[in-house]
Design an enzyme around this catalytic site. Sequence first.
Site, mmCIF file in Angstrom:
data_model
loop_
_atom_site.group_PDB
_atom_site.id
_atom_site.type_symbol
_atom_site.label_atom_id
_atom_site.label_comp_id
_atom_site.label_asym_id
_atom_site.label_seq_id
_atom_site.Cartn_x
_atom_site.Cartn_y
_atom_site.Cartn_z
ATOM 1 N N ARG A 107 1.125 -1.154 -0.031
ATOM 2 C CA ARG A 107 0.012 -0.293 -0.112
ATOM 3 C C ARG A 107 1.353 0.935 -0.045
ATOM 4 O O ARG A 107 1.123 1.589 0.697
ATOM 5 C CB ARG A 107 -0.541 -0.135 1.519
ATOM 6 C CG ARG A 107 -1.914 1.150 1.069
ATOM 7 C CD ARG A 107 -2.692 1.486 0.584
ATOM 8 N NE ARG A 107 -3.778 0.470 0.272
ATOM 9 C CZ ARG A 107 -4.564 0.054 -0.511
ATOM 10 N NH1 ARG A 107 -4.613 0.757 -1.691
ATOM 11 N NH2 ARG A 107 -5.456 -0.831 -0.047
ATOM 12 N N ARG A 133 1.230 -6.747 -9.600
ATOM 13 C CA ARG A 133 1.680 -6.157 -8.808
ATOM 14 C C ARG A 133 2.100 -6.812 -7.272
ATOM 15 O O ARG A 133 2.800 -6.265 -6.541
ATOM 16 C CB ARG A 133 0.998 -4.904 -8.172
ATOM 17 C CG ARG A 133 -0.322 -4.949 -7.592
ATOM 18 C CD ARG A 133 -0.879 -3.994 -7.336
ATOM 19 N NE ARG A 133 -3.238 -4.777 -6.530
ATOM 20 C CZ ARG A 133 -3.349 -3.608 -6.367
ATOM 21 N NH1 ARG A 133 -3.218 -2.479 -5.519
ATOM 22 N NH2 ARG A 133 -4.567 -4.062 -6.275
ATOM 23 N N HIS A 151 0.924 4.070 -10.680
ATOM 24 C CA HIS A 151 0.295 3.897 -9.314
ATOM 25 C C HIS A 151 0.869 4.836 -8.594
ATOM 26 O O HIS A 151 0.432 4.254 -7.378
ATOM 27 C CB HIS A 151 -0.922 2.479 -9.365
ATOM 28 C CG HIS A 151 -1.841 3.154 -8.185
ATOM 29 N ND1 HIS A 151 -1.863 3.560 -6.849
ATOM 30 C CD2 HIS A 151 -3.203 2.638 -8.523
ATOM 31 C CE1 HIS A 151 -2.760 4.023 -6.262
ATOM 32 N NE2 HIS A 151 -3.870 2.708 -7.181
ATOM 33 N N ASP A 185 -11.335 10.258 -7.136
ATOM 34 C CA ASP A 185 -10.929 9.301 -7.568
ATOM 35 C C ASP A 185 -12.006 8.780 -9.417
ATOM 36 O O ASP A 185 -12.408 8.873 -9.844
ATOM 37 C CB ASP A 185 -11.664 7.801 -6.731
ATOM 38 C CG ASP A 185 -11.117 6.384 -7.411
ATOM 39 O OD1 ASP A 185 -10.458 6.606 -8.235
ATOM 40 O OD2 ASP A 185 -11.968 6.051 -6.727
ATOM 41 N N GLU A 218 -1.320 9.010 -10.546
ATOM 42 C CA GLU A 218 -1.645 7.575 -11.789
ATOM 43 C C GLU A 218 -1.247 8.004 -13.018
ATOM 44 O O GLU A 218 -2.638 8.700 -13.545
ATOM 45 C CB GLU A 218 -2.358 6.625 -11.638
ATOM 46 C CG GLU A 218 -2.689 6.732 -10.137
ATOM 47 C CD GLU A 218 -4.022 6.008 -10.000
ATOM 48 O OE1 GLU A 218 -4.402 4.806 -9.984
ATOM 49 O OE2 GLU A 218 -4.612 6.200 -8.454
HETATM 50 C C1 BG6 Z 1 -7.128 4.042 -7.679
HETATM 51 C C2 BG6 Z 1 -8.488 3.657 -7.778
HETATM 52 O O1 BG6 Z 1 -6.210 3.640 -9.296
HETATM 53 O O2 BG6 Z 1 -6.418 2.472 -7.221
HETATM 54 C C3 BG6 Z 1 -9.479 3.404 -7.158
HETATM 55 O O3 BG6 Z 1 -9.057 4.229 -9.270
HETATM 56 C C4 BG6 Z 1 -9.081 1.977 -6.184
HETATM 57 O O4 BG6 Z 1 -11.024 2.508 -6.767
HETATM 58 C C5 BG6 Z 1 -7.320 3.082 -5.469
HETATM 59 O O5 BG6 Z 1 -9.698 2.494 -4.523
HETATM 60 C C6 BG6 Z 1 -6.933 1.810 -4.855
HETATM 61 O O6 BG6 Z 1 -6.963 0.949 -5.441
HETATM 62 P P1 BG6 Z 1 -6.388 -0.626 -4.868
HETATM 63 O O7 BG6 Z 1 -6.913 -2.211 -5.102
HETATM 64 O O8 BG6 Z 1 -4.882 -0.626 -4.409
HETATM 65 O O9 BG6 Z 1 -7.158 -0.264 -2.839
#
Ligand code: BG6
Length: 297
Positions: A71, A95, A164, A209, A268
């Site tokens: 994360r 990932r 991202h 978002d 991103e």
């Molecule tokens: C973003 C998406 O790119 O990633 C969101 O647009 C999403 O909708 C976010 O919540 C995080 O995604 P994840 O799968 O890493 O929790």
Amino acid sequence: MSNTAHQYKLPDGVSILDGRGGLSVVSVKTPWSSAEVYLHGAHVTHFQKNGEPPLIFVSQCSRFAEGQPIRGGVPIIFPWFGACEGRKGQHGFARNADWKLNAATKDEQGRVKLEFQLPDCSEAEAFPKFTLKFFVTVGEILEMELQTTNLSASDNLEFEDCLHTYFTVGDIAAVSVHGLKGASYLDKTDNFAKKVENDDAIHFNSETDRPYLNTTATVEIRDANLGRRILVEKENSASTIVWNPWIAKAQQLSDFGDEEYKQMVCVESGNVAVNKLVLPPGKCSSLRVRLKSKKSA
Ligand code: BG6
């Protein structure tokens, strides 16, 4: 230690260490900066210029475990973005894979370039044969390149991709994102409603978002609290996604602190939704992102 044996000599300033959760991490120090990239996901988790706060945000609550996404940092989103009908998992499988470090080199100026490759994996079998490489160049700026090659002799390779990137900010209330005026976007907080960005600057006061589509523009993050401007320059990217989970979503995410939405913003760069790529047999495509930071005037 996972798949990277010390088969070759690493340049000065580059080492492979046991990182969090026992996962292997490539640590890089250059005259200007430091960086870390986990083999798990070929995931950049750190970039910091000397004398500046870290550029990249990672959650204190992140998991560091096989099969689980990290994360924060720079998740590599491939070959689909978000949820994909008929396929398991959000944001693709790259990932969560254990990547291989192919090479680490240093140029005459002292910049370090790392080359990673996604090994063969069962999830890739549903696609025409391809190679996916990720290049990270660490110097005064951070440069990233995600290179996809369609190895099939007969089939197009269709995919979405995205770097991202989670940026560290001082306080999200004092952050604005510039460069997207006039672009259309899907508002994922409003059932994917199609909207147009009318403002010079995006400010944050609720969950945000938004995949912005058909935009190749450089985006600038202005952070009044840290006194920093970050430029996100990109090539071969027609989409920019801006994300901050805000309060309720932050509480729902088990790998993210309740208050951490204040310290991050995701900008991103990639090719998603209508901007997905169709790569003919034998062709190669590179998504490139350069991250530059400077003190605010
Ligand atoms: C973003 C998406 O790119 O990633 C969101 O647009 C999403 O909708 C976010 O919540 C995080 O995604 P994840 O799968 O890493 O929790």
